[in-house]
Write an enzyme that holds these catalytic residues in place. Sequence first.
Site, PDB file in Angstrom:
ATOM      1  N   LYS A  22     104.568  62.440  14.784  1.00 17.63           N
ATOM      2  CA  LYS A  22     103.418  61.532  14.782  1.00 17.63           C
ATOM      3  C   LYS A  22     103.078  61.068  16.196  1.00 17.63           C
ATOM      4  CE  LYS A  22     103.858  56.863  13.904  1.00 17.63           C
ATOM      5  NZ  LYS A  22     103.145  55.991  14.855  1.00 17.63           N
ATOM      6  N   ASN A  23     104.086  60.571  16.911  1.00 21.52           N
ATOM      7  CA  ASN A  23     103.776  59.941  18.195  1.00 21.52           C
ATOM      8  C   ASN A  23     103.399  60.933  19.297  1.00 21.52           C
ATOM      9  OD1 ASN A  23     103.967  57.459  17.053  1.00 21.52           O
ATOM     10  ND2 ASN A  23     106.055  57.041  17.763  1.00 21.52           N
ATOM     11  N   CYS A 116     101.070  48.859  14.021  1.00 25.13           N
ATOM     12  CA  CYS A 116     101.948  48.044  13.178  1.00 25.13           C
ATOM     13  C   CYS A 116     102.158  46.672  13.798  1.00 25.13           C
ATOM     14  CB  CYS A 116     103.314  48.720  13.037  1.00 25.13           C
ATOM     15  SG  CYS A 116     103.353  50.038  11.826  1.00 25.13           S
ATOM     16  N   ARG A 121     102.853  43.450  21.601  1.00 25.26           N
ATOM     17  CA  ARG A 121     102.352  44.756  22.033  1.00 25.26           C
ATOM     18  C   ARG A 121     101.170  44.663  23.009  1.00 25.26           C
ATOM     19  NH1 ARG A 121     102.409  48.998  17.178  1.00 25.26           N
ATOM     20  NH2 ARG A 121     103.267  50.340  18.780  1.00 25.26           N
ATOM     21  N   ASP A 304     112.342  52.843  16.636  1.00 19.19           N
ATOM     22  CA  ASP A 304     111.697  53.295  15.391  1.00 19.19           C
ATOM     23  C   ASP A 304     112.716  53.676  14.307  1.00 19.19           C
ATOM     24  OD1 ASP A 304     109.345  52.891  16.719  1.00 19.19           O
ATOM     25  OD2 ASP A 304     109.017  55.002  17.200  1.00 19.19           O
ATOM     26  N   ARG A 396     101.072  56.531   6.883  1.00 21.18           N
ATOM     27  CA  ARG A 396     100.514  56.684   8.234  1.00 21.18           C
ATOM     28  C   ARG A 396     101.389  57.608   9.065  1.00 21.18           C
ATOM     29  NH1 ARG A 396     100.405  51.512  11.307  1.00 21.18           N
ATOM     30  NH2 ARG A 396     100.235  53.133  12.846  1.00 21.18           N
TER      31      ARG A 396
END
Length: 417
Positions: A22-23, A116, A121, A304, A396
Site C-alpha cells: 500500500k505505502n 488515519c 501528523r 504499522d 483501505r
Amino acid sequence: MKRIRIEGGHQLKGTIRISGAKNSAVALVPASLLSDEVVKIDNIPDISDIDALNEILKYLGAKVKKEGSLMEIDSSSIENKEIPEEISKKLRASYYFMSSLLGKYKHVEMYFPGGCSIGARPIDQTLKGYRALGAVVKEEGNKYTIDATELRGAEVYLDMPSVGATVNTILVAVKAKGVTTIENAAKEPEIVNVATFLNNMGAKITGAGTSTIQITGVDYLGSCYTEVIPDRIETGTYMIAGALVGNPLRIENIIPEHVDSLINKLKEMGVPMKVEEDAIEIQAQSSMHRVSVKTLGYPGFPTDLQQPLTTLLTQCTGESILEETIYENRFKNVPYLNEMGASITIDEKKLHIEGPTPLVGKEVEATDLRAGACLILAGLKAEGETVVNNVEHVLRGYENIVEKLSSVGAKMEIEEI
Ligand code: EPU
C-alpha cells in the site's frame, strides 16, 4: 457501514500470497504524473486507497487503464487544477499529488491531507523541503497554495526521518535545476521503490534506502514499467496470524529482509519459523516468551505492526512492553482488546501487556486501519464470535483480507449494514 463477523478458535493452514505494498503504491501512482509519457505499474493492490487516488487522477484528466494488478497511466494531457477537499481528505497520500504537481508545473493548490487519525501528523518537514527548493507556500486555513518561479536543488536536512517528507522532497527535486541532497532521509523500502520508478522514467536519484539521498534534476521524464514491492505490513500481519493460530501458515511472495525486525521478535518469543527466499512458514505455539518492543523507522520495528503485534503479546507469558515512539495516538485498539479479555495498561507511550490471557469474542470498532487488523487477529484467536465494525478502514490497506484468511481456514464474512 461494513463489518466483519469472525467465528474464532479455528487454526489456519495453507498459503497466503502477499499483495503489492500500500505505502509504495500510494506514492507511485501520484509520482506517475511527473512523466510526460505512459507509465505502467504492476502489482498494484486492490484496496480502497488506490480507488481514492484514481479518483484524483481522473479528476485531473489523466487516462487510467487497470487490468488486474497492472495500471497504465497517461498524464500527458492533465490539467493542473485545485484538488477539492472531499477527495484529498480521503487519504494521507493525496499530498504526493501536491509534490508531483509542484515539481511538474511549479504551482499547486490543495487541502491538508487526510489519513488515519493516529496522531497530529503535521507536514512541516514537507513544507521545509518545498521552501528549500525555492517554493513559496501560502497557508489559508487548511488550504495550501504553493508557487515557485524556479525550483532549484538545495540541501534539505529533515528534523526526523519522515517517509512522507522524504518522498515529497524527491518528487519536487527530480525536475528542479541542479542537485538536491536530503539528509536524515527515511530509509523505508517504499522509498527505494519510488526512487527506482522515477529512475526508470529518467530521473537521477542515488542513495535511496540510506539516510542521504541525492537527486540531480532532469528536464524530461518518459515512459517506464515498474512493480510494486510486496507489502511488508500485510506480510507481518499474516505472520502474526501464523504465530497465533497457524498450523502451519505459509506466507508467500515476500521479501523476508523487509520483516527482519518481526522475524527476530518472533524468534525471541520462541515461535518456530521456516524462512525461505521469498516465503515464511509459521507454526503457532502453546507457550511464548514475553518480549520488549520499541517502534522505530526502518529497519527498526515498524509502527504499522505495533497494533497487530499487541494481540500476539496478550498470548505471551509474563509482562511484555510495547513502546510507540512514532505516533502519539495509536492505542485506540487497546480498550477493545481489554474488553476481549486482555490485560493491558497504557503508560504514556508504553503498553504493559500481562499474559497469557484467554480472549473472548465481542463487538468492537476498527478505529483505524491497523487497529482493525489487530482486532481481526484477536477475533481469529478468541473463543466465540467477534464482530469488527467500521472495517472500511481495514479495506483501505488490506487486499481481500476476508478471502485470504478464509482460504486458509478462517471462519469469517463481511457484511454491509
Ligand atoms: N512528522 C512531523 N512532521 C512532518 C512529517 C512527519 O512531525 O512533516 C512526524 C509524524 O507526526 C510522525 C513521524 O514524523 O510522528 C513519522 O511520520 P512519517 O512522515 O514518516 O509518516 P507518514 O509519511 O505520514 C507513512 C505511512 C504510515 C507509516 C509511517 C511511518 C504512508 C501513506 N503512510 O506515513 O503508514 O506509519 O510512514 O512508517 O506511506 C499505515 O500504513 O497504517 C500508516 C499509517
